[in-house]
Design a protein around this motif. Structure first.
Motif, PDB file in Angstrom:
ATOM      1  N   ASN A  97      17.984   1.862  25.081  1.00 20.96           N
ATOM      2  CA  ASN A  97      18.476   3.063  25.749  1.00 20.96           C
ATOM      3  C   ASN A  97      18.411   2.876  27.257  1.00 20.96           C
ATOM      4  O   ASN A  97      17.411   2.412  27.787  1.00 20.96           O
ATOM      5  CB  ASN A  97      17.638   4.277  25.373  1.00 20.96           C
ATOM      6  CG  ASN A  97      17.963   4.777  23.992  1.00 20.96           C
ATOM      7  OD1 ASN A  97      18.149   3.992  23.082  1.00 20.96           O
ATOM      8  ND2 ASN A  97      18.012   6.073  23.828  1.00 20.96           N
ATOM      9  N   ASP A  98      19.497   3.289  27.917  1.00 18.52           N
ATOM     10  CA  ASP A  98      19.578   3.292  29.377  1.00 18.52           C
ATOM     11  C   ASP A  98      20.045   4.687  29.764  1.00 18.52           C
ATOM     12  O   ASP A  98      21.235   4.964  29.793  1.00 18.52           O
ATOM     13  CB  ASP A  98      20.547   2.222  29.870  1.00 18.52           C
ATOM     14  CG  ASP A  98      20.650   2.190  31.386  1.00 18.52           C
ATOM     15  OD1 ASP A  98      19.650   2.486  32.065  1.00 18.52           O
ATOM     16  OD2 ASP A  98      21.741   1.849  31.893  1.00 18.52           O
ATOM     17  N   GLY A  99      19.087   5.570  30.005  1.00 16.43           N
ATOM     18  CA  GLY A  99      19.455   6.963  30.260  1.00 16.43           C
ATOM     19  C   GLY A  99      20.063   7.555  29.012  1.00 16.43           C
ATOM     20  O   GLY A  99      19.478   7.526  27.936  1.00 16.43           O
ATOM     21  N   GLU A 100      21.285   8.054  29.138  1.00 23.84           N
ATOM     22  CA  GLU A 100      21.968   8.671  28.002  1.00 23.84           C
ATOM     23  C   GLU A 100      22.779   7.670  27.184  1.00 23.84           C
ATOM     24  O   GLU A 100      23.382   8.044  26.181  1.00 23.84           O
ATOM     25  CB  GLU A 100      22.886   9.784  28.509  1.00 23.84           C
ATOM     26  CG  GLU A 100      22.132  10.928  29.142  1.00 23.84           C
ATOM     27  CD  GLU A 100      23.069  12.029  29.621  1.00 23.84           C
ATOM     28  OE1 GLU A 100      24.275  11.967  29.324  1.00 23.84           O
ATOM     29  OE2 GLU A 100      22.574  12.946  30.285  1.00 23.84           O
ATOM     30  N   HIS A 101      22.815   6.430  27.614  1.00 24.93           N
ATOM     31  CA  HIS A 101      23.625   5.415  26.929  1.00 24.93           C
ATOM     32  C   HIS A 101      22.749   4.487  26.103  1.00 24.93           C
ATOM     33  O   HIS A 101      21.642   4.149  26.496  1.00 24.93           O
ATOM     34  CB  HIS A 101      24.389   4.555  27.945  1.00 24.93           C
ATOM     35  CG  HIS A 101      25.345   5.321  28.793  1.00 24.93           C
ATOM     36  ND1 HIS A 101      26.555   5.749  28.336  1.00 24.93           N
ATOM     37  CD2 HIS A 101      25.251   5.750  30.066  1.00 24.93           C
ATOM     38  CE1 HIS A 101      27.183   6.404  29.299  1.00 24.93           C
ATOM     39  NE2 HIS A 101      26.404   6.422  30.361  1.00 24.93           N
ATOM     40  N   MET A 102      23.272   4.066  24.963  1.00 20.62           N
ATOM     41  CA  MET A 102      22.646   2.990  24.202  1.00 20.62           C
ATOM     42  C   MET A 102      23.483   1.752  24.493  1.00 20.62           C
ATOM     43  O   MET A 102      24.697   1.739  24.279  1.00 20.62           O
ATOM     44  CB  MET A 102      22.631   3.266  22.713  1.00 20.62           C
ATOM     45  CG  MET A 102      22.112   2.079  21.929  1.00 20.62           C
ATOM     46  SD  MET A 102      21.427   2.530  20.355  1.00 20.62           S
ATOM     47  CE  MET A 102      19.708   2.397  20.750  1.00 20.62           C
TER      48      MET A 102
END
Length: 133
Positions: A97-102
């Motif tokens: 996970n990178d913030g709201e993104h996978m």
């Protein structure tokens, strides 16, 4: 519609193969290295080896690893690897996970790319190894 979605590219994350120090065995270790300024979270790594050795197809078991977090500018060991497997492709699929993104990225060490001759100084670990970024 999928063609309109473009997730951010994975940068600042590497998978490294590092020879073990102070051992007579032909064992190396696989590390995940976070070169980013932010931690990686909910990290899922799958690993598998595949290829042909002396005309015989060889495939290793798929292994899965999970780590809750990897702080910025740190590394974690994923698994050991025997040098006999360097004759086949060794694949590591990393998702996190990178913030709201996978995000996910596939790192493949092709046959013959891991050897004492291809060692470089690795960031974070400050040891010699072979890295894919």
């Amino acid at each position: 519609m999928n063609k309109d979605i473009s997730p951010p590219a994975v940068t600042g994350v590497g998978v490294a193969v590092v020879p073990r120090q102070d051992t007579d065995e032909a064992l190396w270790d696989i590390y995940l290295i976070n070169l980013r300024d932010t931690p990686l979270e909910n990290i899922l790594i799958t690993s598998q080896g595949y290829g042909s050795v002396d005309g015989v197809d060889k495939t290793t078991t798929i292994l899965r690893h999970f780590h809750q977090t990897l702080p910025s500018r740190e590394a974690i060991m994923i698994e050991p690897i025997q040098s006999s497997l360097f004759a086949i492709s060794n694949e590591y699929w990393v998702s996190f996970n990178d913030g709201e993104h996978m995000l996910d990225k596939r790192y493949v060490f092709a046959p013959g790319t891991i050897s004492e001759d291809t060692l470089v100084d690795l960031p974070v670990l400050d040891r010699p190894g072979v890295i894919q970024q």
